[in-house]
Structures are given as C-alpha cells and as structure tokens.
Design a protein around this motif. Structure first.
Motif, PDB file in Angstrom:
ATOM      1  N   ILE A 242      -1.095  -1.040  -8.097  1.00  8.27           N
ATOM      2  CA  ILE A 242      -0.910  -2.068  -7.071  1.00  8.27           C
ATOM      3  C   ILE A 242       0.449  -1.922  -6.397  1.00  8.27           C
ATOM      4  O   ILE A 242       0.553  -1.926  -5.165  1.00  8.27           O
ATOM      5  CB  ILE A 242      -1.083  -3.485  -7.670  1.00  8.27           C
ATOM      6  CG1 ILE A 242      -2.541  -3.705  -8.085  1.00  8.27           C
ATOM      7  CG2 ILE A 242      -0.614  -4.558  -6.692  1.00  8.27           C
ATOM      8  CD1 ILE A 242      -2.760  -4.924  -8.981  1.00  8.27           C
ATOM      9  N   LEU A 243       1.501  -1.772  -7.188  1.00  9.02           N
ATOM     10  CA  LEU A 243       2.854  -1.693  -6.624  1.00  9.02           C
ATOM     11  C   LEU A 243       3.066  -0.432  -5.794  1.00  9.02           C
ATOM     12  O   LEU A 243       3.728  -0.486  -4.749  1.00  9.02           O
ATOM     13  CB  LEU A 243       3.902  -1.772  -7.736  1.00  9.02           C
ATOM     14  CG  LEU A 243       3.992  -3.104  -8.473  1.00  9.02           C
ATOM     15  CD1 LEU A 243       5.055  -3.038  -9.556  1.00  9.02           C
ATOM     16  CD2 LEU A 243       4.269  -4.258  -7.522  1.00  9.02           C
ATOM     17  N   VAL A 244       2.510   0.701  -6.234  1.00  4.49           N
ATOM     18  CA  VAL A 244       2.662   1.946  -5.466  1.00  4.49           C
ATOM     19  C   VAL A 244       2.028   1.780  -4.089  1.00  4.49           C
ATOM     20  O   VAL A 244       2.626   2.132  -3.068  1.00  4.49           O
ATOM     21  CB  VAL A 244       2.059   3.148  -6.225  1.00  4.49           C
ATOM     22  CG1 VAL A 244       1.883   4.356  -5.314  1.00  4.49           C
ATOM     23  CG2 VAL A 244       2.930   3.504  -7.422  1.00  4.49           C
ATOM     24  N   ARG A 245       0.834   1.218  -4.047  1.00  2.55           N
ATOM     25  CA  ARG A 245       0.167   0.996  -2.760  1.00  2.55           C
ATOM     26  C   ARG A 245       0.964   0.007  -1.913  1.00  2.55           C
ATOM     27  O   ARG A 245       1.244   0.248  -0.744  1.00  2.55           O
ATOM     28  CB  ARG A 245      -1.249   0.473  -2.992  1.00  2.55           C
ATOM     29  CG  ARG A 245      -2.031   0.211  -1.702  1.00  2.55           C
ATOM     30  CD  ARG A 245      -1.813  -1.225  -1.251  1.00  2.55           C
ATOM     31  NE  ARG A 245      -2.630  -1.582  -0.106  1.00  2.55           N
ATOM     32  CZ  ARG A 245      -2.196  -2.300   0.904  1.00  2.55           C
ATOM     33  NH1 ARG A 245      -0.955  -2.730   0.941  1.00  2.55           N
ATOM     34  NH2 ARG A 245      -2.994  -2.618   1.893  1.00  2.55           N
ATOM     35  N   GLU A 246       1.345  -1.128  -2.508  1.00  7.07           N
ATOM     36  CA  GLU A 246       2.034  -2.176  -1.757  1.00  7.07           C
ATOM     37  C   GLU A 246       3.347  -1.682  -1.166  1.00  7.07           C
ATOM     38  O   GLU A 246       3.615  -1.862   0.015  1.00  7.07           O
ATOM     39  CB  GLU A 246       2.300  -3.391  -2.651  1.00  7.07           C
ATOM     40  CG  GLU A 246       1.056  -4.085  -3.171  1.00  7.07           C
ATOM     41  CD  GLU A 246       0.195  -4.664  -2.074  1.00  7.07           C
ATOM     42  OE1 GLU A 246       0.673  -5.530  -1.331  1.00  7.07           O
ATOM     43  OE2 GLU A 246      -0.955  -4.234  -1.950  1.00  7.07           O
ATOM     44  N   TRP A 247       4.183  -1.080  -1.998  1.00  5.56           N
ATOM     45  CA  TRP A 247       5.504  -0.679  -1.531  1.00  5.56           C
ATOM     46  C   TRP A 247       5.459   0.598  -0.726  1.00  5.56           C
ATOM     47  O   TRP A 247       6.293   0.798   0.166  1.00  5.56           O
ATOM     48  CB  TRP A 247       6.495  -0.630  -2.694  1.00  5.56           C
ATOM     49  CG  TRP A 247       6.776  -2.031  -3.105  1.00  5.56           C
ATOM     50  CD1 TRP A 247       6.291  -2.689  -4.205  1.00  5.56           C
ATOM     51  CD2 TRP A 247       7.524  -3.004  -2.369  1.00  5.56           C
ATOM     52  NE1 TRP A 247       6.708  -4.004  -4.193  1.00  5.56           N
ATOM     53  CE2 TRP A 247       7.468  -4.224  -3.084  1.00  5.56           C
ATOM     54  CE3 TRP A 247       8.232  -2.968  -1.180  1.00  5.56           C
ATOM     55  CZ2 TRP A 247       8.101  -5.377  -2.635  1.00  5.56           C
ATOM     56  CZ3 TRP A 247       8.862  -4.124  -0.738  1.00  5.56           C
ATOM     57  CH2 TRP A 247       8.795  -5.307  -1.465  1.00  5.56           C
ATOM     58  N   GLY A 248       4.481   1.469  -0.974  1.00  3.48           N
ATOM     59  CA  GLY A 248       4.320   2.661  -0.142  1.00  3.48           C
ATOM     60  C   GLY A 248       4.048   2.283   1.301  1.00  3.48           C
ATOM     61  O   GLY A 248       4.661   2.807   2.239  1.00  3.48           O
ATOM     62  N   ILE A 249       3.135   1.346   1.490  1.00  2.00           N
ATOM     63  CA  ILE A 249       2.800   0.910   2.840  1.00  2.00           C
ATOM     64  C   ILE A 249       3.952   0.108   3.446  1.00  2.00           C
ATOM     65  O   ILE A 249       4.254   0.238   4.635  1.00  2.00           O
ATOM     66  CB  ILE A 249       1.468   0.135   2.845  1.00  2.00           C
ATOM     67  CG1 ILE A 249       0.342   1.151   2.616  1.00  2.00           C
ATOM     68  CG2 ILE A 249       1.270  -0.643   4.135  1.00  2.00           C
ATOM     69  CD1 ILE A 249      -1.032   0.582   2.505  1.00  2.00           C
ATOM     70  N   THR A 250       4.633  -0.694   2.642  1.00  4.19           N
ATOM     71  CA  THR A 250       5.781  -1.451   3.154  1.00  4.19           C
ATOM     72  C   THR A 250       6.879  -0.503   3.629  1.00  4.19           C
ATOM     73  O   THR A 250       7.457  -0.705   4.703  1.00  4.19           O
ATOM     74  CB  THR A 250       6.322  -2.406   2.073  1.00  4.19           C
ATOM     75  OG1 THR A 250       5.283  -3.334   1.744  1.00  4.19           O
ATOM     76  CG2 THR A 250       7.547  -3.162   2.546  1.00  4.19           C
ATOM     77  N   ILE A 251       7.163   0.532   2.854  1.00  5.93           N
ATOM     78  CA  ILE A 251       8.186   1.509   3.255  1.00  5.93           C
ATOM     79  C   ILE A 251       7.757   2.205   4.543  1.00  5.93           C
ATOM     80  O   ILE A 251       8.567   2.398   5.463  1.00  5.93           O
ATOM     81  CB  ILE A 251       8.450   2.509   2.112  1.00  5.93           C
ATOM     82  CG1 ILE A 251       9.177   1.788   0.972  1.00  5.93           C
ATOM     83  CG2 ILE A 251       9.250   3.714   2.607  1.00  5.93           C
ATOM     84  CD1 ILE A 251       9.229   2.559  -0.331  1.00  5.93           C
TER      85      ILE A 251
END
Length: 192
Positions: free
Chosen positions: A104-113
């Motif tokens: 979840i965090l990899v997807r969330e923060w990858g897209i946020t970055i």
C-alpha cells in the motif's frame, strides 16, 4: 452564504496533525487484547474525524467553486499521511500484515512522488478509482482501529480485518495501474 476561499485548504492541512496525534495515541494504546481502550477509542475517533474531512474539503471546494491547485496537490498527500500512519501503526501493533502495508505504501508514495515531480507541468487530480480506493482504505482503517473486538472477539475480528485488507490491497494496486495508464495516455496525447 460565502465561505472563506482558504477553508477547504485549511481543512486539508488539518488532517496532517490529526494523522500524527492518531498514530501516537494508537501506539500508546497498544494492540488489541492488551490495549488501553480509552487511548484506542481516542486514536480511532481522531482518525475517523480526519478521514471524514476529506469529503468535507472536497465538497466545499466544488460547491463554492474554490478548487485550488494547492488543494488538488495537498489533499491526496494529507490523505496518504493519515491512512499511511494508520496502516503503519496497525502493522507495528501486529494487527495487520507488514507486507500488505508495504504494498500500500509503495503505491501511495510512489504516485505522490510522481505527482510532486510533475507539479510544475500540471497537477493531477485524483481519478475515480483512486477515490474509491481512498474510501475503502478509510472504511477498513476505521474498522481496524475501532475496538470492535471487544464485542466480536479477537479471532473473528482479525479474520474480517484480513479479508478487508485484501480488498484494500487489490483496490490499491488496481488504482495504481489505472493512474500509470492514465499518465501514459496523457503523455501520448501531449506528444501528438
């Protein structure tokens, strides 16, 4: 009735300290079975209030036509801080699997970055699938944070939580793929 132009943005920014306070209280409360129930209820209620403001700021911005570039950028960041803190807190307490939280965090923060990297070119507002994913995350986190195990029993509560987490992981991955495909389609249109 006129509302201050910055009210939706102020509500968005308020989610950030709510994420921190909810996270700290959750950890202080401890895992289910040995939790300080008052701290757990407080952490959960702060989370529910925080995640509910996501709907409020969006509604106000659209209703009064005061959608801003700041809001489009910071609203999803505030959501990710709030939900990310909830997922990490539950994983630290051993209530949800770490691997699910990492996905979840990899997807969330990858897209946020990625959003931050292209913010100078254009701001990418959340798509419908991303909004469904955010709602699902909010519902599942509310379920997992609220001490319903007191009435349901820990084993049954844990099974339901795990099933709900699977749904969130699938929606999170699907919305991430949807975002990437939308960016590819957008880049192709610009290139033409």
């Amino acid at each position: 009735m006129a509302i201050p132009r910055q009210l939706p943005n102020a509500i968005t920014v308020a989610r950030i300290p709510l994420a921190v306070v909810s996270f700290i209280l959750l950890l202080m409360g401890g895992p289910h079975g040995e939790a300080d129930i008052a701290l757990r209820w407080t952490a959960a209620i702060i989370f529910v209030v925080g995640i509910s403001t996501d709907w409020v700021d969006g509604y106000l911005a659209r209703r009064y036509e005061i959608v801003s570039e700041f809001g489009k950028l910071w609203d999803p960041i505030a959501d990710k801080l709030l939900t990310g803190a909830g997922f990490v807190g539950l994983a630290i307490l051993g209530e949800v699997p770490w691997w699910m939280v990492v996905v979840i965090l990899v997807r969330e923060w990858g897209i946020t970055i990625h959003r931050l990297m292209i913010a100078n070119e254009h701001v990418v507002a959340a798509a419908w699938m991303g909004k469904i994913k955010t709602v699902a995350q909010g519902v599942v986190l509310s379920w997992a944070l609220l001490p319903f195990w007191l009435w349901i029993g820990v084993p049954s509560f844990s099974v339901v939580t795990l099933v709900l987490m699977w749904i969130v992981v699938i929606l999170t991955i699907a919305s991430g793929i949807d975002y990437v495909l939308a960016q590819i389609r957008g880049a192709r249109k610009v290139a033409r």
